[in-house]
Scaffold this motif. Structure first.
Motif, PDB file in Angstrom:
ATOM      1  N   ILE A   8      32.275  95.377  41.729  1.00 56.71           N
ATOM      2  CA  ILE A   8      31.072  94.596  41.472  1.00 56.71           C
ATOM      3  C   ILE A   8      29.923  95.186  42.278  1.00 56.71           C
ATOM      4  CG2 ILE A   8      32.345  92.489  40.940  1.00 56.71           C
ATOM      5  CD1 ILE A   8      31.619  91.450  43.706  1.00 56.71           C
ATOM      6  N   SER A   9      28.720  94.937  41.818  1.00 57.56           N
ATOM      7  CA  SER A   9      27.534  95.454  42.496  1.00 57.56           C
ATOM      8  C   SER A   9      27.213  94.603  43.718  1.00 57.56           C
ATOM      9  CB  SER A   9      26.345  95.445  41.543  1.00 57.56           C
ATOM     10  OG  SER A   9      25.941  94.111  41.286  1.00 57.56           O
ATOM     11  N   LYS A  10      26.362  95.145  44.598  1.00 60.67           N
ATOM     12  CA  LYS A  10      25.905  94.381  45.768  1.00 60.67           C
ATOM     13  C   LYS A  10      25.176  93.116  45.326  1.00 60.67           C
ATOM     14  CE  LYS A  10      25.376  97.967  49.270  1.00 60.67           C
ATOM     15  NZ  LYS A  10      24.426  98.666  50.136  1.00 60.67           N
ATOM     16  N   ASP A  11      24.377  93.224  44.251  1.00 63.10           N
ATOM     17  CA  ASP A  11      23.659  92.046  43.753  1.00 63.10           C
ATOM     18  C   ASP A  11      24.623  90.958  43.307  1.00 63.10           C
ATOM     19  OD1 ASP A  11      21.187  93.188  44.250  1.00 63.10           O
ATOM     20  OD2 ASP A  11      20.932  93.919  42.202  1.00 63.10           O
ATOM     21  N   LEU A  13      27.711  90.568  44.359  1.00 59.73           N
ATOM     22  CA  LEU A  13      28.363  90.063  45.566  1.00 59.73           C
ATOM     23  C   LEU A  13      27.470  89.046  46.258  1.00 59.73           C
ATOM     24  CD1 LEU A  13      30.716  90.099  47.548  1.00 59.73           C
ATOM     25  CD2 LEU A  13      29.617  92.040  48.698  1.00 59.73           C
ATOM     26  N   TRP A  14      26.158  89.337  46.370  1.00 56.31           N
ATOM     27  CA  TRP A  14      25.193  88.418  46.989  1.00 56.31           C
ATOM     28  C   TRP A  14      25.184  87.092  46.236  1.00 56.31           C
ATOM     29  CZ3 TRP A  14      22.548  87.614  51.254  1.00 56.31           C
ATOM     30  CH2 TRP A  14      21.482  86.722  51.232  1.00 56.31           C
ATOM     31  N   LYS A  15      25.167  87.147  44.897  1.00 56.18           N
ATOM     32  CA  LYS A  15      25.161  85.927  44.088  1.00 56.18           C
ATOM     33  C   LYS A  15      26.422  85.101  44.330  1.00 56.18           C
ATOM     34  CE  LYS A  15      22.395  87.945  40.401  1.00 56.18           C
ATOM     35  NZ  LYS A  15      22.444  88.493  39.049  1.00 56.18           N
ATOM     36  N   ILE A  16      27.575  85.759  44.381  1.00 52.75           N
ATOM     37  CA  ILE A  16      28.836  85.054  44.612  1.00 52.75           C
ATOM     38  C   ILE A  16      28.847  84.402  45.989  1.00 52.75           C
ATOM     39  CG2 ILE A  16      31.331  85.371  44.940  1.00 52.75           C
ATOM     40  CD1 ILE A  16      31.107  87.588  42.744  1.00 52.75           C
ATOM     41  N   GLN A  17      28.433  85.155  47.019  1.00 54.27           N
ATOM     42  CA  GLN A  17      28.406  84.600  48.376  1.00 54.27           C
ATOM     43  C   GLN A  17      27.454  83.420  48.459  1.00 54.27           C
ATOM     44  OE1 GLN A  17      27.376  88.177  50.504  1.00 54.27           O
ATOM     45  NE2 GLN A  17      29.488  88.506  51.154  1.00 54.27           N
ATOM     46  N   THR A  18      26.303  83.513  47.795  1.00 51.84           N
ATOM     47  CA  THR A  18      25.320  82.438  47.825  1.00 51.84           C
ATOM     48  C   THR A  18      25.840  81.200  47.108  1.00 51.84           C
ATOM     49  OG1 THR A  18      23.548  84.068  47.913  1.00 51.84           O
ATOM     50  CG2 THR A  18      22.932  81.845  47.246  1.00 51.84           C
TER      51      THR A  18
END
Length: 125
Positions: A8-11, A13-18
């Motif tokens: 998965i992309s960093k973007d 990953l950021w969405k999932i963490q958020t």
């Protein structure tokens, strides 16, 4: 999918963490340590968070004083107000909320512009 792993992309990953991050809340409510039981404060009034975290203030003032209205305004009683954030364009009535996402490290003192003895501070690490 590569070798049984999903890339998965960093973007993403950021969405999932958020999406799964626990909300950070500060309430405006009667202070548990006030001997008269009617002094509204920010609870907690000090908070340490990380860059990128979002803090939500919710007005849970159940007193009759001033109609329970408050603001969340950056600054100190003796300094400049509202330079970092300010809910003041929307005075918060009971059950209203206001959120800020902190994108830089630092210390962010704040107060209620209607009741400048209501003080708090966010430390972003």
């Amino acid at each position: 999918v590569e070798d049984g792993l999903t890339i998965i992309s960093k973007d993403d990953l950021w969405k999932i963490q958020t999406m799964y991050k626990k909300p950070i809340m500060i309430e405006m409510k009667n202070a548990p340590y006030d001997m008269f039981g009617d002094q509204v404060q920010f609870v907690p009034d000090r908070l340490t968070i990380k860059v990128g975290d979002t803090v939500t203030w919710i007005n849970n003032d159940d007193t009759d004083r001033d109609g329970g209205m408050h603001t969340v305004t950056s600054g100190t009683p003796y300094g400049e107000w509202g330079t970092e954030f300010d809910s003041g364009d929307k005075v918060m009535r009971p059950n209203d909320s206001f959120s800020v996402t902190f994108i830089e490290k630092g210390e962010y003192p704040y107060l209620c512009a209607l009741h400048p003895w209501m003080l708090g501070k966010i430390t972003v690490t």
